[in-house]
Scaffold this motif. Structure first.
Motif, mmCIF file in Angstrom:
data_model
loop_
_atom_site.group_PDB
_atom_site.id
_atom_site.type_symbol
_atom_site.label_atom_id
_atom_site.label_comp_id
_atom_site.label_asym_id
_atom_site.label_seq_id
_atom_site.Cartn_x
_atom_site.Cartn_y
_atom_site.Cartn_z
ATOM 1 N N LEU A 227 0.819 -1.204 0.000
ATOM 2 C CA LEU A 227 0.000 0.000 0.000
ATOM 3 C C LEU A 227 0.855 1.258 0.000
ATOM 4 N N GLU A 228 2.000 1.201 0.669
ATOM 5 C CA GLU A 228 2.895 2.357 0.667
ATOM 6 C C GLU A 228 3.518 2.566 -0.717
ATOM 7 N N CYS A 229 3.843 1.479 -1.411
ATOM 8 C CA CYS A 229 4.358 1.591 -2.789
ATOM 9 C C CYS A 229 3.299 2.202 -3.713
ATOM 10 N N ILE A 230 2.055 1.755 -3.559
ATOM 11 C CA ILE A 230 0.965 2.286 -4.389
ATOM 12 C C ILE A 230 0.748 3.763 -4.085
ATOM 13 N N ARG A 231 0.785 4.136 -2.792
ATOM 14 C CA ARG A 231 0.612 5.539 -2.434
ATOM 15 C C ARG A 231 1.693 6.411 -3.069
ATOM 16 N N ASN A 232 2.937 5.954 -3.029
ATOM 17 C CA ASN A 232 4.041 6.711 -3.628
ATOM 18 C C ASN A 232 3.842 6.898 -5.125
ATOM 19 N N VAL A 353 4.236 11.180 3.508
ATOM 20 C CA VAL A 353 4.098 10.481 4.791
ATOM 21 C C VAL A 353 5.493 10.215 5.344
ATOM 22 N N PRO A 354 5.730 10.466 6.642
ATOM 23 C CA PRO A 354 7.045 10.147 7.227
ATOM 24 C C PRO A 354 7.274 8.646 7.307
#
Length: 379
Positions: A227-232, A353-354
């Motif tokens: 999900l963090e990869c998709i957000r980026n 996002v940090p």
């Protein structure tokens, strides 16, 4: 004090709904009310499915709305994810959205239960993959796509007759290609039976497949990392789209302008006859028009071919009529396709996002990973 087993062990991951404010706001601000639904496999050892909801911007590019991570793709999980989606973007129980899908397992029933009055289109490419297993031939393939893509019922009936002639009934037990199609309600797959509310003639669910390919590199990672990869990727994509359109010179989005220019080129062999009140009779002398005389109402933005009102921009017959009136094509294109609306779509931000070392710790226990399920076939 003896603790119960569920008090000792952390809970196991079941399903997760994921949508960022920037994703939702982009779709709700200036996109047409059509949503593509699809699912794809996650490539971790724990398996699972990613259910996606994708919108379309004014240039017919994908606008991701929401994701859902579930164990299996079934009716229960589709019902849950659709309720979460519609509760998020509005329209639960209302006839507000148009959906298009590949007729996934459980999805048809879920849509009937949650939004029974909304339009649900079936992907023609997926339907063709089913029909070509039994009915082969270039002629039938061409007629299948003409039947599905035509935007008026008269042409639909004519192409269905041609299909029946191309694949005649050889014996009482033989099911012809036209009979196979007639078993599926036409309002789900034939452009001539589509509603015009969403201003889209789309008959394939290609944007969902594009998104699944777009996030391919993230699908073999653990859920939070994925999900963090998709957000980026989406965070960068939104600003790239915005910057690209700011440099574009023109009032209509380039993909739509290309289609309008093609319609104008086709219209050069047509003749328009004025009958009053911005009504025209257009006679076709072109291979593109098999059944060749249409009526265009410029004031109502309609044509008997069906494409003008279905898409929201002039068809080839309307282009002839507009030229006869010496008016601008741009004045007859819906605002959804304008550069201004496109920039409104991408005016929102997916915030930075940090790192995980800055995350706040809660009082809850960490989730266990999903139950490992051995996949079928060779490891």
């Amino acid at each position: 004090m003896i603790k119960r087993k569920e008090d000792v062990e952390p809970p196991t991951f079941d399903r997760l709904y994921y949508s960022l404010q920037g994703m939702k706001a982009s779709f709700l601000t200036a996109c047409r009310p059509i949503i593509g639904l699809d699912g794809c496999f996650l490539k971790t050892v724990h398996g699972g499915q990613l259910l996606v909801a994708i919108g379309r911007d004014g240039n017919d590019n994908m606008v991701p709305i929401a994701l859902a991570v579930v164990q299996v793709e079934n009716g229960e999980n589709w019902t849950w994810s659709l309720r979460e989606l519609l509760d998020d973007i509005g329209g639960l129980g209302e006839n507000k959205w148009t959906f298009i899908s590949d007729r996934q397992k459980g999805l048809i029933e879920a849509l009937k239960e949650i939004v029974p009055d909304s339009e649900h289109r079936y992907c023609l490419r997926h339907m063709y993959q089913n029909i070509k297993k039994k009915y082969r031939g270039v002629e039938l393939k061409g007629l299948f796509w003409k039947v599905g893509c035509t935007a008026n019922k008269f042409d639909f009936e004519n192409y269905m007759k041609l299909m029946a002639e191309a694949d005649p009934k050889v014996n009482p037990t033989y099911e012809t290609a036209s009979e196979w199609l007639q078993k599926i309600p036409a309002e789900h797959w034939a452009g001539s039976y589509f509603k015009t509310d969403c201003l889209s003639d789309v008959v394939v669910n290609n944007l969902c497949e594009s998104f699944n390919s777009y996030i391919l590199g993230a699908r073999d990672k653990s859920i939070i990392t994925m999900l963090e990869c998709i957000r980026n990727k989406l965070m960068k994509r939104m600003q790239q789209k915005k910057a690209g359109m700011e440099k574009y010179v023109g009032d209509i989005c380039p993909n739509i302008l290309r289609r309008i220019n093609k319609n104008q080129k086709i219209s050069r062999s047509y003749y328009a006859f004025y009958s009053g009140n911005q009504e025209y009779q257009v006679n076709c002398l072109s291979a593109q028009c098999v059944f060749g005389q249409y009526v265009v109402h410029l004031s109502k933005r309609t044509c008997t071919c069906g494409m003008f009102q279905l898409c929201g921009y002039p068809c080839s017959h309307a282009c002839t009529s507009i030229g006869q009136e010496r008016q601008k094509i741009e004045d007859f294109v819906h605002k959804y396709y304008s550069k201004m609306e496109y920039l409104r779509t991408y005016s929102h931000v997916i915030h930075a996002v940090p790192g995980q070392e800055h995350y706040f710790k809660t009082q809850y226990q960490p989730l266990n990973a999903s139950v490992y399920r051995k996949q079928k076939g060779r490891p």
